[in-house]
Design an enzyme around this catalytic site. Structure first.
Site, mmCIF file in Angstrom:
data_model
loop_
_atom_site.group_PDB
_atom_site.id
_atom_site.type_symbol
_atom_site.label_atom_id
_atom_site.label_comp_id
_atom_site.label_asym_id
_atom_site.label_seq_id
_atom_site.Cartn_x
_atom_site.Cartn_y
_atom_site.Cartn_z
ATOM 1 N N CYS A 83 27.617 41.237 9.797
ATOM 2 C CA CYS A 83 26.228 41.581 9.422
ATOM 3 C C CYS A 83 25.554 42.442 10.476
ATOM 4 O O CYS A 83 24.429 42.912 10.253
ATOM 5 C CB CYS A 83 25.407 40.318 9.193
ATOM 6 S SG CYS A 83 26.188 39.173 8.057
ATOM 7 N N HIS A 334 19.139 41.290 2.165
ATOM 8 C CA HIS A 334 20.148 41.393 3.231
ATOM 9 C C HIS A 334 21.457 41.971 2.691
ATOM 10 O O HIS A 334 22.422 41.241 2.470
ATOM 11 C CB HIS A 334 20.339 39.989 3.825
ATOM 12 C CG HIS A 334 21.278 39.917 4.994
ATOM 13 N ND1 HIS A 334 21.531 40.986 5.839
ATOM 14 C CD2 HIS A 334 22.028 38.870 5.457
ATOM 15 C CE1 HIS A 334 22.405 40.597 6.767
ATOM 16 N NE2 HIS A 334 22.724 39.330 6.557
HETATM 17 N N1 COA Z 1 15.709 33.334 -1.945
HETATM 18 C C1 COA Z 1 14.908 33.242 -3.026
HETATM 19 N N2 COA Z 1 15.360 33.226 -4.304
HETATM 20 C C2 COA Z 1 16.680 33.357 -4.473
HETATM 21 C C3 COA Z 1 17.576 33.474 -3.394
HETATM 22 C C4 COA Z 1 17.044 33.471 -2.094
HETATM 23 N N3 COA Z 1 17.844 33.575 -1.027
HETATM 24 N N4 COA Z 1 18.842 33.581 -3.872
HETATM 25 C C5 COA Z 1 18.733 33.539 -5.214
HETATM 26 N N5 COA Z 1 17.436 33.397 -5.586
HETATM 27 C C6 COA Z 1 16.898 33.262 -6.936
HETATM 28 C C7 COA Z 1 17.445 34.302 -7.873
HETATM 29 O O1 COA Z 1 16.568 35.429 -7.906
HETATM 30 C C8 COA Z 1 17.463 33.549 -9.185
HETATM 31 O O2 COA Z 1 16.133 33.521 -9.695
HETATM 32 P P1 COA Z 1 15.877 33.595 -11.278
HETATM 33 O O3 COA Z 1 16.566 32.384 -11.857
HETATM 34 O O4 COA Z 1 14.384 33.579 -11.361
HETATM 35 O O5 COA Z 1 16.508 34.882 -11.721
HETATM 36 C C9 COA Z 1 17.814 32.140 -8.786
HETATM 37 O O6 COA Z 1 17.403 32.015 -7.415
HETATM 38 C C10 COA Z 1 19.286 31.812 -8.897
HETATM 39 O O7 COA Z 1 20.001 32.896 -8.338
HETATM 40 P P2 COA Z 1 21.548 32.848 -8.067
HETATM 41 O O8 COA Z 1 22.007 34.239 -7.759
HETATM 42 O O9 COA Z 1 22.245 32.094 -9.179
HETATM 43 O O10 COA Z 1 21.614 31.985 -6.740
HETATM 44 P P3 COA Z 1 22.898 31.377 -6.100
HETATM 45 O O11 COA Z 1 22.754 29.903 -6.150
HETATM 46 O O12 COA Z 1 24.134 32.006 -6.638
HETATM 47 O O13 COA Z 1 22.775 31.894 -4.581
HETATM 48 C C11 COA Z 1 22.452 31.374 -2.322
HETATM 49 C C12 COA Z 1 21.858 31.336 -3.711
HETATM 50 C C13 COA Z 1 21.454 30.800 -1.333
HETATM 51 C C14 COA Z 1 23.732 30.551 -2.256
HETATM 52 C C15 COA Z 1 22.782 32.857 -1.970
HETATM 53 O O14 COA Z 1 21.579 33.600 -2.030
HETATM 54 C C16 COA Z 1 23.398 32.988 -0.601
HETATM 55 O O15 COA Z 1 24.594 32.781 -0.429
HETATM 56 N N6 COA Z 1 22.606 33.390 0.403
HETATM 57 C C17 COA Z 1 23.090 33.521 1.749
HETATM 58 C C18 COA Z 1 23.725 34.860 1.957
HETATM 59 C C19 COA Z 1 24.408 34.933 3.282
HETATM 60 O O16 COA Z 1 25.018 33.988 3.745
HETATM 61 N N7 COA Z 1 24.354 36.101 3.930
HETATM 62 C C20 COA Z 1 24.964 36.304 5.211
HETATM 63 C C21 COA Z 1 24.168 35.632 6.254
HETATM 64 S S1 COA Z 1 24.842 35.731 7.863
#
Ligand code: COA
Length: 386
Positions: A83, A334
């Site tokens: 990242c 991100h």
């Molecule tokens: N913050 C706010 N809302 C979020 C979100 C976040 N981080 N991630 C997803 N959403 C929302 C989506 O917009 C969606 O909303 P909707 O139902 O109104 O359309 C809902 O939550 C579900 O989205 P979805 O894509 O199914 O979520 P998910 O459960 O697959 O993923 C996480 C959620 C947290 C697991 C994912 O965002 C993630 O892995 N984040 C971390 C990324 C990461 O690790 N990056 C590197 C860091 S070093």
């Protein structure tokens, strides 16, 4: 070493962008940065990207992006540091201009994460694959361990810790609501965070940065060239990079990001300034706890003190040290390899006085901190407007 300035910036909107692809994202941001700089020739180009092979089945990004940008025979390099790929690409472009090897260098970062690929699996390659990912730990899981360690080290009761941490997300969404390029522009409350889905205790959905597509680019040149362009001259006055143990188990104290401290010390020493000389910060809030730990490692708060930063209002626009005025990774989004360059774009917009509703009044010096993985690599840059 020559003095170096950022003469052009450009970025795409960040978000879930199914109608575009990796190369189009990069070219869109690059053309915006070139137009902003007012140049049509380049001496070289750096492309920061974490894992286009896994997300988009595409490597060889230096050649691909130079070709699609119409820059025949351009020396072009792809840079990877998880990242922190974008931040590291910026550092290498800076070094090339500072050394006198090249005058006009484009530095970009890009990631196309919505492709159908397994995102959690692809991101896990930034951890120690054999000792962490193999055992099933995810990135939210790694940062949850850091959050738990922090809570125990500073003896903060769970409920108080949880509530204070939520303020980081509330603040970054508030800032993101003012950024037209942000993935999320909705404001949220502490209750929104505390009632969101538990991802890895104590971290909830609203503590996490999202999965994002996007690109950001900047153009670098020697200060003598920047001075002829008729815009505020934004100089790079400090650059520091560092690496540290990749696996959490190999660190003495996982609540202390020694990699950030080491990179920051190099950047402060080069700029000959201290944290109190900084007016605003863009930092790597991939999870809310990261913003807390990074603020301490950068020297803005004593160990155990930054948990109160957003809670007390210090880090809001208008507060004593505005942090992540763009919305940060949490709200702006991100796209992993693009993040480090997008941070520079925000700092430059702020120092030029072009940040609109997000403008930090009188900002003269900004710091950008980009991180790879759970703190195995970090890059810090300090920019100043003349
Ligand atoms: N913050 C706010 N809302 C979020 C979100 C976040 N981080 N991630 C997803 N959403 C929302 C989506 O917009 C969606 O909303 P909707 O139902 O109104 O359309 C809902 O939550 C579900 O989205 P979805 O894509 O199914 O979520 P998910 O459960 O697959 O993923 C996480 C959620 C947290 C697991 C994912 O965002 C993630 O892995 N984040 C971390 C990324 C990461 O690790 N990056 C590197 C860091 S070093």
């Amino acid at each position: 070493m020559r003095e170096v300035a950022v003469i052009g910036v450009g970025m795409t909107k960040f978000g879930e962008l199914w109608n575009t692809n990796l190369r189009s994202l990069f070219v869109e941001a690059a053309l915006k940065a070139l137009k902003d700089a007012g140049v049509d020739r380049l001496d070289s180009m750096y492309v920061g990207c974490m894992t286009s092979g896994l997300f988009a089945h595409q490597e060889h990004l230096g050649a691909l992006m130079a070709d699609y940008l119409g820059q025949k025979h351009l020396p072009a390099y792809r840079i990877e540091s998880a990242c922190a790929s974008g931040g590291l690409a910026f550092r290498l472009g800076f070094i090339e201009v500072a050394s006198g090897m090249s005058d006009i260098v484009l530095v970009g970062g890009v990631e196309k994460m919505h492709t159908g690929a397994d995102v959690t699996d692809a991101l896990s390659t930034a951890s120690d694959s054999e000792y962490e990912a193999f055992l099933g730990i995810t990135f939210p899981g790694l940062y949850a361990m850091i959050a738990n360690a922090y809570m125990h080290k500073y003896r903060i009761p769970y409920k108080e810790f949880r509530e204070k941490l939520a303020h980081v997300a509330v603040k970054n969404h508030e800032h993101g609501s003012k950024n037209p390029n942000a993935q999320f522009r909705m404001k949220i409350t502490v209750d929104t965070v505390l009632n969101s889905t538990l991802v890895a205790d104590p971290l909830r959905l609203m503590d996490c940065s999202p999965v994002t597509d996007g690109a950001a680019c900047v153009v670098l040149a020697p200060v003598e060239i920047a001075k002829k362009l008729g815009k505020p001259v934004v100089k790079v006055i400090g650059s520091g990079a560092a690496t540290s143990a990749i696996a959490l188990a190999q660190r003495d104290d996982i609540a202390w990001l020694d990699v950030v401290e080491a990179a920051a010390k190099r950047a402060y020493d080069m700029a000959k300034i201290t944290p109190k000389d900084i007016d605003l910060v863009e930092l790597h809030d991939c999870f809310t706890i990261a913003e807390v730990c990074v603020l301490e490692a950068l020297g803005f708060y004593e160990p155990g003190g930054a948990i109160n930063a957003a809670y007390n209002g210090d880090t809001y626009i208008g507060g004593k040290l505005p942090v992540n005025t763009s919305g940060g990774l949490k709200a702006k989004g991100h796209p992993v390899g693009a993040t480090g360059v997008a941070q520079i774009v925000e700092i430059v917009e702020q120092l030029r006085g072009n940040a609109g509703e997000r403008q930090v009044k009188g900002a003269k010096r900004g710091l950008a901190q980009n991180m790879g993985g759970s703190g195995a690599s970090s890059v810090v840059h300090i920019l100043e407007v003349e």
